[in-house]
Design a protein around this motif. Sequence first.
Motif, PDB file in Angstrom:
ATOM      1  N   SER A  19     -20.974  -3.523   3.991  1.00 22.63           N
ATOM      2  CA  SER A  19     -21.867  -4.483   4.637  1.00 22.63           C
ATOM      3  C   SER A  19     -22.325  -5.519   3.619  1.00 22.63           C
ATOM      4  N   THR A  20     -22.161  -6.795   3.940  1.00 27.83           N
ATOM      5  CA  THR A  20     -22.556  -7.885   3.067  1.00 27.83           C
ATOM      6  C   THR A  20     -23.353  -8.907   3.882  1.00 27.83           C
ATOM      7  N   PRO A  21     -24.094  -9.807   3.205  1.00 27.59           N
ATOM      8  CA  PRO A  21     -24.827 -10.847   3.939  1.00 27.59           C
ATOM      9  C   PRO A  21     -23.926 -11.716   4.818  1.00 27.59           C
ATOM     10  N   ARG A  22     -22.641 -11.803   4.459  1.00 26.67           N
ATOM     11  CA  ARG A  22     -21.708 -12.619   5.237  1.00 26.67           C
ATOM     12  C   ARG A  22     -21.076 -11.854   6.388  1.00 26.67           C
ATOM     13  N   GLY A  23     -21.327 -10.555   6.448  1.00 25.89           N
ATOM     14  CA  GLY A  23     -20.750  -9.734   7.497  1.00 25.89           C
ATOM     15  C   GLY A  23     -20.058  -8.516   6.923  1.00 25.89           C
ATOM     16  N   ASP A  24     -19.542  -7.677   7.802  1.00 27.11           N
ATOM     17  CA  ASP A  24     -18.857  -6.461   7.366  1.00 27.11           C
ATOM     18  C   ASP A  24     -17.499  -6.795   6.760  1.00 27.11           C
ATOM     19  N   VAL A  25     -17.177  -6.098   5.665  1.00 26.23           N
ATOM     20  CA  VAL A  25     -15.904  -6.292   4.972  1.00 26.23           C
ATOM     21  C   VAL A  25     -15.078  -5.016   5.114  1.00 26.23           C
ATOM     22  N   PRO A  26     -13.998  -5.043   5.917  1.00 27.78           N
ATOM     23  CA  PRO A  26     -13.146  -3.865   6.062  1.00 27.78           C
ATOM     24  C   PRO A  26     -12.184  -3.742   4.888  1.00 27.78           C
ATOM     25  N   ALA A  27     -12.664  -3.163   3.784  1.00 29.31           N
ATOM     26  CA  ALA A  27     -11.855  -3.074   2.569  1.00 29.31           C
ATOM     27  C   ALA A  27     -10.628  -2.204   2.776  1.00 29.31           C
ATOM     28  N   VAL A  28     -10.793  -1.107   3.521  1.00 31.94           N
ATOM     29  CA  VAL A  28      -9.667  -0.237   3.892  1.00 31.94           C
ATOM     30  C   VAL A  28      -9.775   0.009   5.385  1.00 31.94           C
ATOM     31  N   ALA A  29      -8.702  -0.277   6.108  1.00 29.38           N
ATOM     32  CA  ALA A  29      -8.768  -0.285   7.570  1.00 29.38           C
ATOM     33  C   ALA A  29      -7.812   0.716   8.199  1.00 29.38           C
ATOM     34  N   GLY A  30      -7.992   1.992   7.877  1.00 31.14           N
ATOM     35  CA  GLY A  30      -7.191   3.037   8.506  1.00 31.14           C
ATOM     36  C   GLY A  30      -5.904   3.324   7.758  1.00 31.14           C
ATOM     37  N   VAL A  31      -5.979   4.191   6.764  1.00 34.90           N
ATOM     38  CA  VAL A  31      -4.827   4.481   5.911  1.00 34.90           C
ATOM     39  C   VAL A  31      -4.499   5.966   5.991  1.00 34.90           C
ATOM     40  N   ASP A  32      -3.199   6.257   6.142  1.00 39.39           N
ATOM     41  CA  ASP A  32      -2.693   7.636   6.118  1.00 39.39           C
ATOM     42  C   ASP A  32      -1.770   7.792   4.919  1.00 39.39           C
ATOM     43  N   LEU A  33      -2.132   8.683   4.001  1.00 39.32           N
ATOM     44  CA  LEU A  33      -1.334   8.900   2.795  1.00 39.32           C
ATOM     45  C   LEU A  33      -1.311  10.383   2.448  1.00 39.32           C
ATOM     46  N   ASP A  34      -0.268  10.801   1.725  1.00 36.08           N
ATOM     47  CA  ASP A  34      -0.149  12.178   1.269  1.00 36.08           C
ATOM     48  C   ASP A  34       0.334  12.198  -0.176  1.00 36.08           C
ATOM     49  N   VAL A  35      -0.276  13.059  -0.987  1.00 34.18           N
ATOM     50  CA  VAL A  35       0.172  13.288  -2.362  1.00 34.18           C
ATOM     51  C   VAL A  35       0.564  14.748  -2.472  1.00 34.18           C
ATOM     52  N   ARG A  36       1.808  14.983  -2.901  1.00 34.23           N
ATOM     53  CA  ARG A  36       2.345  16.336  -2.984  1.00 34.23           C
ATOM     54  C   ARG A  36       2.592  16.719  -4.435  1.00 34.23           C
ATOM     55  N   PRO A  37       2.727  18.017  -4.724  1.00 39.02           N
ATOM     56  CA  PRO A  37       2.944  18.450  -6.114  1.00 39.02           C
ATOM     57  C   PRO A  37       4.182  17.803  -6.717  1.00 39.02           C
ATOM     58  N   GLY A  38       4.035  17.283  -7.927  1.00 43.36           N
ATOM     59  CA  GLY A  38       5.157  16.695  -8.634  1.00 43.36           C
ATOM     60  C   GLY A  38       5.660  15.394  -8.065  1.00 43.36           C
ATOM     61  N   GLN A  39       4.986  14.833  -7.072  1.00 41.28           N
ATOM     62  CA  GLN A  39       5.412  13.588  -6.442  1.00 41.28           C
ATOM     63  C   GLN A  39       4.553  12.432  -6.917  1.00 41.28           C
ATOM     64  N   VAL A  40       5.161  11.257  -6.998  1.00 37.97           N
ATOM     65  CA  VAL A  40       4.414  10.044  -7.295  1.00 37.97           C
ATOM     66  C   VAL A  40       4.338   9.194  -6.032  1.00 37.97           C
ATOM     67  N   LEU A  41       3.130   8.874  -5.635  1.00 40.38           N
ATOM     68  CA  LEU A  41       2.899   7.922  -4.558  1.00 40.38           C
ATOM     69  C   LEU A  41       2.274   6.689  -5.176  1.00 40.38           C
ATOM     70  N   CYS A  42       2.968   5.562  -5.096  1.00 41.32           N
ATOM     71  CA  CYS A  42       2.481   4.308  -5.685  1.00 41.32           C
ATOM     72  C   CYS A  42       1.842   3.441  -4.612  1.00 41.32           C
TER      73      CYS A  42
END
Length: 341
Positions: free
Chosen positions: A30-53
């Motif tokens: 929330s900012t004086p200029r209005g709401d800022v949707p910095a992240v808008a619905g993200v689905d991610l998975d990190v598994r053993p030994g895996q790199v997610l960039c």
Amino acid sequence: MSPAPEGRGPVDRRTEPSVLSLRGARQVFSTPRGDVPAVAGVDLDVRPGQVLCLVGESGCGKTTTARMAAGLAEPTGGEVLYRGTALRALGKQERAGFRRAVQYIHQDPYASLNPVRTVHSTLTAGLRRHGLAKGRDQARRAAIDLLERVDLTPAEDHLDKYPHQLSGGQRQRVAVARALAMDPEVIIADESTSMLDVSIRVSLLNTLGALRDDLGVGFCFITHDLAVAKYFAWDGEIAVMYLGKVVEQGPTPDVVNDPRHPYTRALVSAVCEPDPDLARTKERVRLRSADIPDLTDLPSGCDFHPRCPLYEQGRCDTERPPLVETGGRRLLACHVVDGPG
């Protein structure tokens, strides 16, 4: 971009259980200029030994996503899960286990290290706090082992130094060693090599890669540089973010060598090519506009359409494209490009 690293190929770890997951994660400020949707619905998975960039321009929501994943910021919507359990549902003991299992490496090693603590004190503070070292001698031996593991040798020469007595690369290796002290399952590295010289950057990436392979640590690696993502995450996945959303995701070789989303194509086009022959024949993507939309006044339809070279009026500017699977483990959010290239 240059040919793929030799002797390496994509490894499918998607059947392994996720250590860390985001499901519909949102973060609105929330900012004086209005709401800022910095992240808008993200689905991610990190598994053993895996790199997610996570890749994208500055301000696209990469760091905010990482902070939610690390439990440093509470999502305003959706869930962050550790081994299938939402963080908000973890008990005190389970929460302490999560804190040890998920470690964070910041972009600026000088700012993230306490200037009045020696390297020894920095590395052993967590060990003492969680009862992982008994007595000064055991803690000192553990600190030496950690420094040797990140190739900061001779370790005894660095133990009693303060951050200002170390180079940038040495400070970042201390930060990596501090993360390893907790025997983590996942390391979240937020632009952890961007402040280093190229030669030091490659050395540190090699060190991180060895830790991934030898210890089975999963990585959520954040960078704006696709060349770095290609080098470090060749066996993993890349998720391309734009204005708080993932617009393309898939195995690194596929995303780098066959980018489908127009934004991903623009990012690949912007990477400097050291080979003169490849540089002359490389596709150049020209955007319709260089201006990034204001998060408090997002365009209708696809967020990228004001800049997209493939923009189709009446389609791209009316409906926001969902992120859907297009085959070959690829996810894509685009009306115009909806299948294999």
